[in-house]
Design an enzyme around this catalytic site. Structure first.
Site, PDB file in Angstrom:
ATOM      1  CB  THR A   1       4.570  11.489  51.991  1.00  0.00           C
ATOM      2  OG1 THR A   1       5.880  11.358  52.540  1.00  0.00           O
ATOM      3  CG2 THR A   1       4.543  12.644  51.003  1.00  0.00           C
TER       4      THR A   1
ATOM      5  CG  HIS B   1       2.699  15.151  56.011  1.00  0.00           C
ATOM      6  ND1 HIS B   1       2.575  15.883  57.167  1.00  0.00           N
ATOM      7  CD2 HIS B   1       3.664  14.229  56.255  1.00  0.00           C
ATOM      8  CE1 HIS B   1       3.428  15.422  58.072  1.00  0.00           C
ATOM      9  NE2 HIS B   1       4.094  14.413  57.537  1.00  0.00           N
TER      10      HIS B   1
ATOM     11  CB  CYS C   1      19.723  13.320  41.943  1.00  0.00           C
ATOM     12  SG  CYS C   1      19.138  14.406  40.616  1.00  0.00           S
TER      13      CYS C   1
ATOM     14  CG  LEU D   1      13.830   8.635  57.584  1.00  0.00           C
ATOM     15  CD1 LEU D   1      14.522   8.714  56.223  1.00  0.00           C
ATOM     16  CD2 LEU D   1      13.094   7.305  57.707  1.00  0.00           C
ATOM     17  N   GLY D   2      13.754  11.230  60.534  1.00  0.00           N
ATOM     18  CA  GLY D   2      12.656  12.101  60.949  1.00  0.00           C
ATOM     19  C   GLY D   2      12.986  13.555  60.677  1.00  0.00           C
TER      20      GLY D   2
END
Length: 341
Positions: free
Chosen positions: A40, A43, A107, A262-263
């Site tokens: 992340t 990115h 959530c 997950l990807g």
């Protein structure tokens, strides 16, 4: 305080002098010891389409860390100054249906440390005490600093019963490699991981994968025959987000197989739904970590002998953060740690 921030809406990350965060009534103030660079963060560094839509600027980034409690709010119970902690990076609302039902990881109002609010690439971090996790004494700072991605691996791998099963993992990034290690540790029979990055496939071999397959040179169908498997894989863990990898997984799943994803694939990915329907496959989406069952499982797995140390391949001083990001972006690394001490 010293911090790494996303200052501008362009590629890069910058060392800044940021204000020390203030501690609320229910918060912990954590002095950061080590942080790890996540995909992340890459990115965010590259400022790709996802980052442009998601990340406010300026903001301190980072969410993989270990540190020491140095202060706390007046309402905090169960922690003390000096406790060594990591923490769940998903800050949840506490009042939606899933939170109230105990399914906190689902959530719908989640905010992310280092994504939507100030992050951990700094000398100090404030998080709600609810999100902190005490690190047992026999787990190193290095391993504790990667509990966030390790949790992604554990959550994905343990979504289904693996004992005696044949497991296919598509994507040999650090999370996929850790998932392979978890699967072998808990009793899977064959664990096959696929990618085209030979460096990371070699890491997967070191971490215990039965076979690490470079699909640029070798077919999964041939590996299945070589291993004496006659009916395909029982469990699939999709970690790559690559459409061809996912469709190859579907082709090689046994009837009644289970797939955890997950990807993150492109939004327009084509899927051969005949494979899903006529094989009776179960597909489960995975996001983050179960709070906090995954965290307790992580600690227990390491304490029971799971060795993650080979996945940590590079460490840098925080002053050399650029070298750390360059190494992570190169793809010729496992986990990269930045030291704040």
């Amino acid at each position: 305080m010293k911090a790494l921030s996303k200052l501008k809406a362009e590629p890069g990350i910058w060392m800044t002098d940021a204000p020390k965060p203030e501690v609320g009534h229910n918060d912990l103030l954590i002095k950061i010891r080590k942080t790890a660079i996540c995909g992340t963060d890459v990115h965010i560094y590259k400022w790709d389409e996802w980052a442009q839509k998601t990340i406010p600027t300026p903001m301190v980034v980072g969410h993989e860390y270990v540190g020491e409690v140095v202060d706390m709010g007046q309402e905090v119970r169960g922690f003390k100054v000096g406790d060594r902690v990591s923490g769940e990076g998903h800050i949840t609302c506490g009042h939606c249906r899933n939170c109230r039902a105990g399914r906190v990881h689902l959530c719908r109002n989640t905010t992310g440390v280092g994504v939507n609010r100030e992050g951990a690439f700094a000398e100090y971090l404030v998080i709600p005490a609810f999100n902190a996790f005490k690190i047992p004494d026999n787990i190193s700072d290095e391993l504790a600093s990667i509990f966030d991605p390790f949790g992604n691996a554990v959550h994905t791998a343990l979504s289904f019963d693996l004992v005696g099963e044949d497991v296919l993992i598509t994507g040999a990034g650090p999370i996929g490699i850790m998932a392979a290690a978890v699967a072998k540790h808990v009793g899977a029979r064959h664990v096959v991981i696929s990618d085209v990055n030979e460096y990371r496939l070699e890491l997967a071999r070191k971490m215990g994968a039965t076979r690490a397959v470079n699909v640029a040179n070798e077919k999964l169908e041939d590996v299945i025959k070589e291993l004496g498997m006659t009916e395909g894989f029982d469990i699939g863990l999709e970690m790559s987000g690559v459409p061809s990898a996912f469709n190859s997984m579907l082709n090689n799943m046994n009837h009644g197989g289970k797939v955890a994803m997950l990807g993150i694939p492109p939004s327009d990915m084509a899927v051969d739904w005949n494979q899903v329907i006529f094989k009776g496959l179960v597909i489960k989406g995975i996001y983050g970590r179960e709070m906090f069952e995954t965290w307790y499982k992580m600690a227990s797995l390491i304490q029971s002998g799971l060795d993650l140390n080979p996945i940590i391949t590079h460490q840098y001083s925080i002053d050399d953060f650029q070298a750390g990001f360059d190494m992570m972006i190169s793809g010729q690394s496992g986990k990269v740690i930045l030291n704040w001490d």
